[in-house]
Scaffold this motif. Structure first.
Motif, PDB file in Angstrom:
ATOM      1  N   ASP A   1      63.713  30.439  26.203  1.00 35.85           N
ATOM      2  CA  ASP A   1      63.051  29.757  27.563  1.00 35.85           C
ATOM      3  C   ASP A   1      61.656  29.744  27.472  1.00 35.85           C
ATOM      4  O   ASP A   1      60.903  30.691  27.663  1.00 35.85           O
ATOM      5  CB  ASP A   1      63.418  30.547  28.819  1.00 35.85           C
ATOM      6  CG  ASP A   1      62.872  29.877  30.253  1.00 35.85           C
ATOM      7  OD1 ASP A   1      62.333  28.750  30.072  1.00 35.85           O
ATOM      8  OD2 ASP A   1      63.230  30.596  31.324  1.00 35.85           O
ATOM      9  N   ALA A   2      60.882  28.582  27.216  1.00 34.74           N
ATOM     10  CA  ALA A   2      59.425  28.498  27.124  1.00 34.74           C
ATOM     11  C   ALA A   2      58.773  28.535  28.378  1.00 34.74           C
ATOM     12  O   ALA A   2      57.481  28.635  28.207  1.00 34.74           O
ATOM     13  CB  ALA A   2      59.110  27.186  26.569  1.00 34.74           C
ATOM     14  N   HIS A   3      59.707  28.609  29.485  1.00 35.72           N
ATOM     15  CA  HIS A   3      59.040  28.914  30.937  1.00 35.72           C
ATOM     16  C   HIS A   3      58.978  30.334  31.464  1.00 35.72           C
ATOM     17  O   HIS A   3      58.814  30.367  32.466  1.00 35.72           O
ATOM     18  CB  HIS A   3      59.299  27.745  31.841  1.00 35.72           C
ATOM     19  CG  HIS A   3      59.256  26.358  31.164  1.00 35.72           C
ATOM     20  ND1 HIS A   3      58.199  25.814  31.361  1.00 35.72           N
ATOM     21  CD2 HIS A   3      60.158  25.423  30.759  1.00 35.72           C
ATOM     22  CE1 HIS A   3      58.018  24.547  30.701  1.00 35.72           C
ATOM     23  NE2 HIS A   3      59.581  24.395  30.337  1.00 35.72           N
ATOM     24  N   GLY A   4      59.412  31.114  30.446  1.00 28.39           N
ATOM     25  CA  GLY A   4      59.420  32.625  31.009  1.00 28.39           C
ATOM     26  C   GLY A   4      58.576  33.143  31.513  1.00 28.39           C
ATOM     27  O   GLY A   4      57.267  32.555  31.312  1.00 28.39           O
ATOM     28  N   PRO A   5      58.287  33.947  32.496  1.00 27.89           N
ATOM     29  CA  PRO A   5      57.313  34.310  33.495  1.00 27.89           C
ATOM     30  C   PRO A   5      56.248  35.202  32.289  1.00 27.89           C
ATOM     31  O   PRO A   5      54.962  35.199  32.542  1.00 27.89           O
ATOM     32  CB  PRO A   5      57.480  35.293  34.350  1.00 27.89           C
ATOM     33  CG  PRO A   5      58.961  35.743  34.082  1.00 27.89           C
ATOM     34  CD  PRO A   5      59.423  34.645  33.331  1.00 27.89           C
TER      35      PRO A   5
ATOM     36  N   VAL B   1      55.740  34.576  28.963  1.00 23.21           N
ATOM     37  CA  VAL B   1      55.505  33.727  27.938  1.00 23.21           C
ATOM     38  C   VAL B   1      53.756  33.137  27.903  1.00 23.21           C
ATOM     39  O   VAL B   1      53.124  33.401  27.010  1.00 23.21           O
ATOM     40  CB  VAL B   1      56.181  32.369  27.943  1.00 23.21           C
ATOM     41  CG1 VAL B   1      55.569  31.210  26.963  1.00 23.21           C
ATOM     42  CG2 VAL B   1      57.498  32.559  27.318  1.00 23.21           C
ATOM     43  N   PRO B   2      53.410  32.872  28.837  1.00 19.99           N
ATOM     44  CA  PRO B   2      51.897  32.608  29.111  1.00 19.99           C
ATOM     45  C   PRO B   2      51.133  33.854  28.545  1.00 19.99           C
ATOM     46  O   PRO B   2      50.005  33.606  27.882  1.00 19.99           O
ATOM     47  CB  PRO B   2      51.568  32.243  30.424  1.00 19.99           C
ATOM     48  CG  PRO B   2      52.868  31.734  31.100  1.00 19.99           C
ATOM     49  CD  PRO B   2      53.900  32.469  30.381  1.00 19.99           C
TER      50      PRO B   2
ATOM     51  N   VAL C   1      61.036  26.984  20.851  1.00 23.68           N
ATOM     52  CA  VAL C   1      62.255  27.001  21.520  1.00 23.68           C
ATOM     53  C   VAL C   1      63.551  26.780  20.608  1.00 23.68           C
ATOM     54  O   VAL C   1      63.725  25.730  19.839  1.00 23.68           O
ATOM     55  CB  VAL C   1      62.354  26.136  22.682  1.00 23.68           C
ATOM     56  CG1 VAL C   1      63.657  26.242  23.592  1.00 23.68           C
ATOM     57  CG2 VAL C   1      61.093  26.329  23.794  1.00 23.68           C
TER      58      VAL C   1
ATOM     59  N   PRO D   1      51.869  28.668  20.549  1.00 28.48           N
ATOM     60  CA  PRO D   1      52.985  28.417  21.231  1.00 28.48           C
ATOM     61  C   PRO D   1      54.251  29.271  20.850  1.00 28.48           C
ATOM     62  O   PRO D   1      54.307  29.094  19.642  1.00 28.48           O
ATOM     63  CB  PRO D   1      52.984  26.983  21.747  1.00 28.48           C
ATOM     64  CG  PRO D   1      52.454  26.409  20.334  1.00 28.48           C
ATOM     65  CD  PRO D   1      51.614  27.432  20.040  1.00 28.48           C
TER      66      PRO D   1
ATOM     67  N   GLU E   1      62.896  39.186  29.255  1.00 25.57           N
ATOM     68  CA  GLU E   1      62.827  38.234  28.433  1.00 25.57           C
ATOM     69  C   GLU E   1      62.980  38.765  26.903  1.00 25.57           C
ATOM     70  O   GLU E   1      62.605  39.633  26.855  1.00 25.57           O
ATOM     71  CB  GLU E   1      61.613  37.391  28.661  1.00 25.57           C
ATOM     72  CG  GLU E   1      61.294  36.598  29.834  1.00 25.57           C
ATOM     73  CD  GLU E   1      60.065  36.144  29.847  1.00 25.57           C
ATOM     74  OE1 GLU E   1      59.646  35.317  29.028  1.00 25.57           O
ATOM     75  OE2 GLU E   1      59.290  36.382  30.892  1.00 25.57           O
TER      76      GLU E   1
ATOM     77  N   GLN F   1      51.362  34.113  24.746  1.00 24.34           N
ATOM     78  CA  GLN F   1      50.864  32.965  23.988  1.00 24.34           C
ATOM     79  C   GLN F   1      49.328  33.187  24.182  1.00 24.34           C
ATOM     80  O   GLN F   1      48.625  32.734  23.161  1.00 24.34           O
ATOM     81  CB  GLN F   1      51.251  31.365  24.940  1.00 24.34           C
ATOM     82  CG  GLN F   1      50.531  30.476  24.053  1.00 24.34           C
ATOM     83  CD  GLN F   1      51.168  29.248  24.647  1.00 24.34           C
ATOM     84  OE1 GLN F   1      52.398  29.172  25.038  1.00 24.34           O
ATOM     85  NE2 GLN F   1      50.706  28.085  24.419  1.00 24.34           N
TER      86      GLN F   1
END
Length: 272
Positions: free
Chosen positions: A122-126, A128-129, A141, A138, A109, A132
């Motif tokens: 991509d806010a849903h990349g593995p 990202v959490p 995008v 957050p 990423e 964050q």
């Protein structure tokens, strides 16, 4: 060991993630108490991190840091209230080189930090959490990083495939030599920043600002971006869980961050 403990340290510069903070990114009470004891003894304390400035504010407040701090591996020097003192941006040519190398790799990423924002495609990349949780806010995008090329603070390639990041580091370094710093701030993060954005220069800048000689400074860290400050500090301390390549560049090694290694180092090597 007596040579280490007898040094007259007046200023300690600490890394954050993997060093000052526990694995869950929190501060232990023992660490808070140790930093308070430093300040009560008249010893200055500050932070040098790959994080952006606003991701440091909570820790600055909790620790009572009242001197400037270094964000983006030293690329940005800020006052405790977050106001800007110095900013070094990544040259656009180096940014394009890094983004091109990292593009379309399935296990990687790519994030860009600019103007205080964490930019992602991509806010849903593995990964990202995890980021964050550490930063406390957050991402934004965007469709393209091109509009931000003139004011990039940091590019990060992140992956659980640490061997791939080591390979990418080796491939990128000769491509941006003299233009950018490339280092793994953590095993899963490969940072690309301006040449002036290194913790060694940050320590020199902060020490000069505070009127402290480099021989009276100490630096503590765990990542591949921390030996830059080890090389200029009067006393360098590596965390116990750091990679061997980092530990062997320090004067002493303390316990891991999960064992309050910073507090132990303060108590053993720095406090009178």
């Amino acid at each position: 060991m007596s040579e280490v403990t007898n040094r007259n340290i007046r200023f300690l510069l600490s890394d954050m993630d993997g060093t000052l903070l526990l694995p869950d990114h929190s501060l232990s009470q023992r660490t808070i108490d140790a930093v308070r004891a430093l300040r009560e003894a008249g010893i200055l304390f500050s932070l040098a991190t790959g994080r952006p400035p606003k991701a440091m504010l909570q820790q600055i407040e909790a620790l009572g840091v009242d001197v400037p701090t270094a964000a983006f591996n030293g690329g940005t020097i800020v006052n405790p209230d977050g106001s800007l003192l110095i900013a070094h941006y990544l040259p656009a040519t180096a940014a394009l080189t890094a983004l091109s190398l990292f593009a379309d790799l399935p296990d990687v990423e790519v994030w860009v930090f600019s103007g205080g924002d964490w930019l992602v495609k991509d806010a849903h990349g593995p990964m990202v959490p995890r980021e964050q949780h550490g930063l406390g806010y957050p991402p934004v995008v965007v469709d393209s990083y091109e509009p931000y090329l003139e004011r990039i603070d940091k590019i990060v390639a992140t992956s659980e495939n640490t061997e791939l990041l080591v390979e990418l580091e080796a491939r990128l370094l000769p491509k941006v030599e003299g233009q950018a710093q490339v280092s793994r701030s953590q095993p899963v993060y490969l940072d690309v920043t301006a040449m002036q954005a290194n913790k060694g220069d940050a320590l020199k800048t902060l020490a000069a600002y505070l009127g402290v000689g480099l021989t009276q400074t100490a630096a503590i860290g765990d990542g591949g971006n921390d030996p830059a400050m080890f090389q200029v500090a009067g006393l360098s301390i590596a965390m116990g869980q750091a990679e061997e390549a980092v530990r062997r560049q320090a004067d002493v090694v303390t316990a891991a961050n999960s064992e309050d290694g910073v507090a132990q180092a303060i108590e053993r090597y720095i406090l009178p």
